[in-house]
Motif scaffolding. Structure first.
Motif, short mmCIF file in Angstrom:
data_model
loop_
_atom_site.label_atom_id
_atom_site.label_comp_id
_atom_site.label_asym_id
_atom_site.label_seq_id
_atom_site.Cartn_x
_atom_site.Cartn_y
_atom_site.Cartn_z
N ARG A 120 30.35 34.83 13.21
CA ARG A 120 31.43 35.78 12.91
C ARG A 120 32.25 35.39 11.68
NH1 ARG A 120 36.01 33.44 15.36
NH2 ARG A 120 37.15 35.37 15.67
N PRO A 141 30.07 39.28 12.23
CA PRO A 141 30.50 39.38 13.62
C PRO A 141 29.70 40.44 14.39
CG PRO A 141 32.13 40.38 12.16
CD PRO A 141 31.09 39.77 11.28
N ALA A 176 29.18 43.11 17.21
CA ALA A 176 29.99 44.03 17.99
C ALA A 176 29.41 44.22 19.39
CB ALA A 176 30.09 45.38 17.29
N ARG A 177 28.07 44.45 19.46
CA ARG A 177 27.50 44.73 20.77
C ARG A 177 26.04 44.34 20.87
NH1 ARG A 177 28.25 49.41 23.13
NH2 ARG A 177 26.07 49.61 23.73
N GLN A 231 29.52 44.31 13.51
CA GLN A 231 30.73 45.14 13.46
C GLN A 231 30.68 46.16 12.33
OE1 GLN A 231 34.40 42.87 13.61
NE2 GLN A 231 33.93 42.09 15.65
N ASP A 232 29.90 45.89 11.30
CA ASP A 232 29.79 46.86 10.20
C ASP A 232 28.70 47.89 10.46
OD1 ASP A 232 27.41 45.58 9.73
OD2 ASP A 232 27.98 44.75 7.79
#
Lengths: 398, 398
Positions: free
Chosen positions: B37, B183, B185-186, B212-213
């Motif tokens: 991250r 990072p 996200a999922r 995350q992007d």
């Protein structure tokens, strides 16, 4: 800068003293350059807590009284100095007029504070005695064990880092040329010219300085404001230097994650002080150590500062430590500053401010700007650069 | 990385656990990427002191015994792990095989150490009781007030920063792709595919992760080694997560200007430890605080560490403070790690190493590389990710 036309004034040292002098000299119409060995505004001045505390700092004895006179006059100057600096720079200098408490933790401290109270009252200083309950009413963060406190309502504080930022900008606007990474190797003298002010002193007059890389910078006047490094500059005749030594001070910068409010006033106690800023930050200082040019914080120094402060303000335990830093105060044999004409023509000293460099900056700048314009203030006699010469000569058996 | 062909393994977390797993998996012929991250090797692992101390750390009770087994096995692995890592990376990891002293400052401490001695001897651990004079003969820097000490001759230390530098290089050589500032996200699941290992667990299988992007990274296996941040990754079905929380530890890094020699062995005491490096540096740790993701050192934390250490080793007062730092240990409800298959197919956990991440890194990497190659070690039962599920369900009243 290496053009043929010499500068009116070269100031060596880019701390608060050097910058304040350069600003005032430039305002008086002189062409001024500041030479800084490293980066300006990054040395002792940046580490300082910023107490404007002539009443709290005053010491018994003759030297103490002379220091008090300087301190009181500079403290009175500060509000106007700050206002002018803020107006010219657009930078807020963080002057907080909240007064200072001196607190006693035990009977020994309390007896000492009573003595200090009597002494201050005997010389007419504004100090008020507070019972523990009164002290805790003013500052509820004080530990219930506080034994006694004195309030010095006129001892205030500024944020030196803000002052430095403001001075730097004001100097730029006023046309001061600031050269960083420009360490001075030696003072250049014209030995043919008229001598210095001392009747028996070495003769010669300043023509400029040579940097460590060999560059010559010509100037009619030279102000040495290099703090504890002032002694490292060569080229002065024997006996023309002043004895100034580094006195190590370790300082912590703390931040209250809950915001401001823990302490409103500067708090002084045996072994240290806590200076609040407006934003919930605090400066906890300072050790006083004779360790040469050593610049590292130590386990013992930090431990002792935290121990003393925690005992009086237990709530500081929750504060974040943002920074540990070390400053080297310029100390003289009597710990009073050295301000005024040196033993060679054109040389002016402005160093040795010890624990009071921030307090004394406006007055020092005013005094030195006066000397550069050939106006000598009577206060200068208390700071004479030649006051150590006699004893040195006697000590050397000459 | 966004090519069509999915990776064999994506490891989330660029600390010592994630990097060690990636290295081992890559050595086993898998295509591996590490997603970090922030910056790799800059989180908890970098703050850790580096004690390899299964004997000193062992705790009473069932969980303690399980931890001990893991710790002893990983400690035995360390010398070979260090040698291989040094050979492949060219970076020395600072393994110091000098043993550990546990020291008592007062009668309470001494009684506790006697209990600890009995316990360790009862389970066959190598521990030796030292009288104060014997302890001070081994470590003359100990205060004369030391009451008792135990020597754990097989508890050693490494320098985690060196280990991280070596792992980073070894991973690069082995072909691991390291992506920083990436990072996650999922977790992405294929709900049509075969279910996880838990008989009642949620079904689905990992297909990769989304950053995350928004970037999708496809992989057949996913290792979650994100320390206390492991819980922040979304996309797992209810009940498929593991409870892991940050446990704040403040640590000081000290340096003896006089060079090495003050302490030779790791020293442990009530409230902290001092770990010597070969070059005269020392790590003084650590607080154990439940403060969420708070990352600032505090006045209280630093004060207490210095106080406890100074009482036992007065000489640390002279050491320079080089750094204050904070690490967030990943703690589980029983403070034992979570290593092994998760409740969805292709998911492997490697977190919750609490105070033992450096010690357990070689073993964790070996265990996880085994799981990725479908070889399960019996030791994994002590670290099962589903061991908290039943109690959670009961606790929720289901």
């Amino acid at each position: 800068m290496s053009e043929d036309r010499p500068l009116d004034v070269v100031v060596v040292g880019g701390g608060i003293i050097g910058l304040a002098i350069a600003w005032r000299a430039s305002q008086a119409g002189m062409s001024v350059a500041v030479l800084e060995r490293d980066l300006a505004a990054q040395g002792t001045s940046r580490v300082a807590a910023g107490m404007l505390a002539p009443v709290a700092e005053v010491e018994f004895g003759e030297a103490g009284r002379r220091q008090l006179e300087l301190g009181l006059r500079s403290a009175r100057t500060w509000p106007a100095f700050a206002a002018e600096l803020e107006a010219q720079s657009g930078v807020c200098v963080g002057l907080m007029r909240t007064g200072t408490l001196l607190a006693a933790r035990d009977d020994d401290d309390a007896r000492e504070l009573e003595r200090q109270l009597d002494f201050r009252q005997s010389i007419g200083l504004a100090v008020r005695r507070l019972r523990p309950s009164e002290a805790r009413e003013l500052e509820p963060a004080l530990a219930p064990t506080v034994r006694l406190a004195l309030e010095a309502p006129d001892d205030h504080s500024v944020d030196p880092r803000q002052v430095l930022a403001a001075l730097r900008r004001a100097c730029g606007t006023a046309g001061v040329r600031l050269r960083e990474h420009a360490p001075v190797a030696r003072v250049e003298l014209d030995r043919e010219s008229a001598g210095g002010t001392g009747t028996d002193g070495p003769s010669g007059a300043v023509t400029g300085v040579t940097l460590q890389d060999g560059e010559l910078i010509s100037a009619g006047r030279l102000v040495l404001a290099a703090g504890p490094w002032s002694e490292q500059i060569e080229g002065l005749p024997a006996g023309a230097g002043v004895p100034v030594r580094p006195v190590k001070g370790q300082i912590l910068r703390l931040r209250d994650p809950a915001g401001p409010g823990l302490l409103r006033r500067v708090l002084r106690f045996r072994g240290g002080y806590l200076v609040p800023r407006a934003d919930g930050r605090y400066v906890l200082g300072a050790t006083v150590e004779e360790r040469g040019f050593e610049l590292a914080p130590t386990a013992g120094g930090v431990y002792e500062l935290l121990r003393e402060a925690r005992e009086l303000v237990p709530g500081i335990s929750e504060l974040e430590i943002e920074e540990l830093s070390v400053g080297l105060r310029p100390g003289t044999p009597d710990n009073a500053p050295v301000i005024g004409r040196g033993a060679v023509g054109g040389l002016v000293w402005a160093t040795g401010h010890y624990r009071n460099g921030i307090l004394l900056a406006p007055l020092t700048a005013e005094l030195v700007a006066g000397v550069l314009a050939d106006r000598d203030d009577p206060l200068l006699s208390a700071c004479a650069p030649d006051r150590f010469v006699a004893s040195t000569t006697v000590g050397a058996g000459a």
